[in-house]
Design an enzyme around this catalytic site. Structure first.
Site, PDB file in Angstrom:
ATOM      1  N   ASN A 215       0.858  -1.196   0.000  1.00 53.36           N
ATOM      2  CA  ASN A 215       0.000   0.000   0.000  1.00 53.36           C
ATOM      3  C   ASN A 215       0.891   1.241   0.000  1.00 53.36           C
ATOM      4  O   ASN A 215       2.118   1.140  -0.009  1.00 53.36           O
ATOM      5  CB  ASN A 215      -0.962  -0.024   1.194  1.00 53.36           C
ATOM      6  CG  ASN A 215      -0.225  -0.082   2.501  1.00 53.36           C
ATOM      7  OD1 ASN A 215       0.513   0.828   2.850  1.00 53.36           O
ATOM      8  ND2 ASN A 215      -0.394  -1.185   3.233  1.00 53.36           N
ATOM      9  N   ASP A 286      -4.718  -6.080   4.913  1.00 54.28           N
ATOM     10  CA  ASP A 286      -5.845  -6.806   5.507  1.00 54.28           C
ATOM     11  C   ASP A 286      -5.888  -8.245   5.021  1.00 54.28           C
ATOM     12  O   ASP A 286      -6.443  -9.117   5.695  1.00 54.28           O
ATOM     13  CB  ASP A 286      -7.161  -6.115   5.137  1.00 54.28           C
ATOM     14  CG  ASP A 286      -7.296  -4.773   5.835  1.00 54.28           C
ATOM     15  OD1 ASP A 286      -6.819  -4.676   6.989  1.00 54.28           O
ATOM     16  OD2 ASP A 286      -7.848  -3.833   5.240  1.00 54.28           O
ATOM     17  N   LYS A 345     -14.337   1.598  14.278  1.00 60.69           N
ATOM     18  CA  LYS A 345     -13.064   0.919  14.590  1.00 60.69           C
ATOM     19  C   LYS A 345     -12.758   0.991  16.082  1.00 60.69           C
ATOM     20  O   LYS A 345     -12.219   0.047  16.666  1.00 60.69           O
ATOM     21  CB  LYS A 345     -11.923   1.527  13.772  1.00 60.69           C
ATOM     22  CG  LYS A 345     -11.926   0.979  12.361  1.00 60.69           C
ATOM     23  CD  LYS A 345     -10.954   1.618  11.416  1.00 60.69           C
ATOM     24  CE  LYS A 345     -11.360   1.160  10.011  1.00 60.69           C
ATOM     25  NZ  LYS A 345     -10.661   1.792   8.956  1.00 60.69           N
ATOM     26  N   LYS A 349     -12.515  -2.706  17.630  1.00 60.84           N
ATOM     27  CA  LYS A 349     -11.183  -3.192  18.007  1.00 60.84           C
ATOM     28  C   LYS A 349     -10.922  -3.042  19.494  1.00 60.84           C
ATOM     29  O   LYS A 349      -9.943  -3.567  20.009  1.00 60.84           O
ATOM     30  CB  LYS A 349     -10.122  -2.452  17.198  1.00 60.84           C
ATOM     31  CG  LYS A 349     -10.364  -2.580  15.683  1.00 60.84           C
ATOM     32  CD  LYS A 349      -9.175  -2.208  14.860  1.00 60.84           C
ATOM     33  CE  LYS A 349      -9.520  -2.261  13.384  1.00 60.84           C
ATOM     34  NZ  LYS A 349      -8.381  -2.664  12.557  1.00 60.84           N
TER      35      LYS A 349
HETATM   36  N1  CTP Z   1      -4.549  -2.654  11.908  1.00 60.81           N
HETATM   37  C1  CTP Z   1      -3.776  -3.625  12.473  1.00 60.81           C
HETATM   38  N2  CTP Z   1      -3.710  -4.864  11.897  1.00 60.81           N
HETATM   39  C2  CTP Z   1      -4.402  -5.150  10.785  1.00 60.81           C
HETATM   40  C3  CTP Z   1      -5.204  -4.154  10.182  1.00 60.81           C
HETATM   41  C4  CTP Z   1      -5.262  -2.905  10.771  1.00 60.81           C
HETATM   42  O1  CTP Z   1      -3.139  -3.360  13.490  1.00 60.81           O
HETATM   43  N3  CTP Z   1      -4.312  -6.359  10.251  1.00 60.81           N
HETATM   44  C5  CTP Z   1      -4.617  -1.341  12.574  1.00 60.81           C
HETATM   45  C6  CTP Z   1      -3.939  -0.232  11.834  1.00 60.81           C
HETATM   46  O2  CTP Z   1      -2.592  -0.096  12.251  1.00 60.81           O
HETATM   47  C7  CTP Z   1      -4.767   0.959  12.273  1.00 60.81           C
HETATM   48  C8  CTP Z   1      -6.161   0.384  12.490  1.00 60.81           C
HETATM   49  O3  CTP Z   1      -5.974  -1.009  12.670  1.00 60.81           O
HETATM   50  O4  CTP Z   1      -4.330   1.463  13.506  1.00 60.81           O
HETATM   51  C9  CTP Z   1      -7.133   0.619  11.404  1.00 60.81           C
HETATM   52  O5  CTP Z   1      -6.627   0.086  10.204  1.00 60.81           O
HETATM   53  P1  CTP Z   1      -7.525   0.069   8.915  1.00 60.81           P
HETATM   54  O6  CTP Z   1      -6.803  -0.629   7.817  1.00 60.81           O
HETATM   55  O7  CTP Z   1      -8.042   1.448   8.661  1.00 60.81           O
HETATM   56  O8  CTP Z   1      -8.753  -0.770   9.453  1.00 60.81           O
HETATM   57  P2  CTP Z   1      -9.340  -2.140   9.071  1.00 60.81           P
HETATM   58  O9  CTP Z   1      -9.784  -2.802  10.329  1.00 60.81           O
HETATM   59  O10 CTP Z   1      -8.383  -2.918   8.233  1.00 60.81           O
HETATM   60  O11 CTP Z   1     -10.639  -1.745   8.256  1.00 60.81           O
HETATM   61  P3  CTP Z   1     -10.841  -1.318   6.728  1.00 60.81           P
HETATM   62  O12 CTP Z   1      -9.607  -1.739   5.970  1.00 60.81           O
HETATM   63  O13 CTP Z   1     -12.061  -2.034   6.323  1.00 60.81           O
HETATM   64  O14 CTP Z   1     -11.022   0.172   6.756  1.00 60.81           O
END
Ligand code: CTP
Length: 415
Positions: A215, A286, A345, A349
């Site tokens: 990314n 993800d 979130k 979380k």
């Molecule tokens: N995060 C994490 N581990 C993952 C995915 C996300 O620790 N596997 C953490 C990121 O570091 C950030 C937060 O979760 O602090 C939000 O990440 P984001 O990618 O925006 O959220 P997602 O839960 O992946 O949701 P989406 O991609 O659907 O927005």
């Protein structure tokens, strides 16, 4: 100076070899919590490019009275914005102009407009004979007589090879004098002893030995958090994904490099065992390929058009599951419904804080030197202005402190 905001310093850079040290002065002021904007002469830009100061300050450099983004009178606006103007290096020529009230470019016009608005400090840097010249000495006396503070110069070997007085004062002395003039205490070590885990950067998920899913994260925000926390006395562990370009980091920060989401998960959970708080700033993938190939996939023979993906473990959620009384913050990089996604979130979380930023805006997108964030917690939403990354980092750390982060809390959570 307005209470409750960072001190504003206008750094005026003139054309001398010590212009490169103005970069270090800028960083020193930022580390001390100041917001810095820069004005430069055309000669200064022959030594150090404006782009360097733009990247460091996160704001446009004022070098043209007739071309400054967002303002038709930059010299007036900057002189009103600043709590202190500091000239580094102050050349003989610019001090002569200041002494005479000449305003023939953006820098000198701005400094002239500082009269009655903000104090001016000069840090001379020039050849020893130019400094000793009675004309220069008379100008320095005139400036002193009008309340301008003069820092240095020091003595030593000059760039031209001469030895004597005229060398720019040491960067630490210039920064200390500026903080003194601002009445700003040196950076408070209010995070002393706090063991902080920060995750930063992207992850790479291997498809085969040559291809991966990634990314746009650059790691800049996470590095700014690590640097600001270290400056405030925290013991920082930075778990860092494969950032596209190297970024500077204070030597006292412990850095753990990882590549994949799985490696970041393992490193972060392990580091969190001894941590008092965590900030998950990384843009973690993800999904990851279910079965990365051990050889380069050939498009003619293998199914490159169908890569089976499996979900990665959520590091933030897993830290929150074991956090006990420790403060854990995450980020939400969104392009729409920012606050709704951030609130979701926060709840999903189990985090104490979500720092929400809209990555569709240029000032808060991947790779920018500024960010515009909203702090979302159980107590509500606090929308912050667009600020340079060091100031955003400080605001996030302030929020983590307000939420109750304190040294030694990792021991409580083990009981
Ligand atoms: N995060 C994490 N581990 C993952 C995915 C996300 O620790 N596997 C953490 C990121 O570091 C950030 C937060 O979760 O602090 C939000 O990440 P984001 O990618 O925006 O959220 P997602 O839960 O992946 O949701 P989406 O991609 O659907 O927005």
């Amino acid at each position: 100076m307005s209470a409750g905001r960072a001190p504003h310093v206008l750094l005026a850079v003139c054309g001398g070899i010590a212009a490169y040290k103005a970069c270090e002065v800028l960083r020193g002021l930022q580390k001390a919590g100041c917001e810095v904007r820069v004005t430069m002469t055309a000669d200064a830009e022959r030594f150090v490019g404006a782009v360097t100061f733009e990247a460091l300050s996160g704001a446009p450099v004022a070098d043209d009275l007739y071309d400054y983004p967002g303002s038709s009178i930059p010299h007036i606006e900057l002189s009103e914005w600043a709590d202190l103007a500091i000239v580094v290096p102050a050349t003989a020529n610019v001090m002569a102009k200041l002494a005479c009230g000449i305003a023939d470019d953006c820098l000198t016009s701005t400094l002239l407009a500082c009269h009655g608005s903000c104090p001016v400090m000069v840090a001379p840097g020039m050849n020893t004979r130019m400094w000793a010249n009675p004309a220069t000495q008379a100008n320095v006396s005139a400036l002193r007589g009008r309340g301008v503070t003069v820092v240095g110069p020091g003595s030593g070997r000059l760039a031209c090879g001469d030895v004597g007085e005229g060398k720019l004062a040491p960067v630490e002395d210039v920064v200390a004098a500026a903080l003194d003039a601002l009445g700003a205490a040196p950076r408070e070590r209010d995070l002393a002893g706090l063991r902080l885990l920060v995750t930063a950067g992207p992850t790479h998920e291997a498809i085969d030995p040559v291809r991966y899913i990634a990314n746009r994260s650059t790691g800049k925000m996470g590095f700014a958090l690590a640097e600001a926390a270290a400056a405030r006395g925290a013991e920082v562990t930075l778990v860092c994904g494969p950032i596209p370009r190297p970024l500077p980091l204070p030597s006292e920060v412990r850095r753990v490099d990882v590549v994949s989401a799985a490696q970041m998960h393992e490193a972060a959970l392990s580091a969190f065992e001894g941590a008092d708080a965590a900030i998950c700033c990384a843009a973690v993938a993800d999904y990851t390929p279910a079965r990365p190939a051990d050889h380069k996939l050939k498009k003619s023979r293998e199914h490159l058009d169908r890569i089976e993906l499996v979900e990665t473990a959520d590091i933030l959620a897993d830290l929150c599951a074991v956090k006990g009384g420790r403060v854990v913050a995450g980020f939400a990089a969104e392009t729409d419904d920012l606050l709704a996604h951030a609130a979701d979130k926060l709840a999903r979380k189990g985090a104490d804080l979500i720092v929400a930023n809209d990555v569709s805006r240029p000032e808060s997108t991947f790779g920018a030197d500024t960010n515009r964030v909203a702090l979302v917690s159980a107590s509500g939403v606090e929308q912050l202005e667009t600020m340079p990354l060091p100031a955003v980092a400080d605001a996030v750390l302030d929020a983590v402190l307000r939420l109750g982060a304190r040294p030694g809390s990792h021991r409580d959570s083990m009981r």
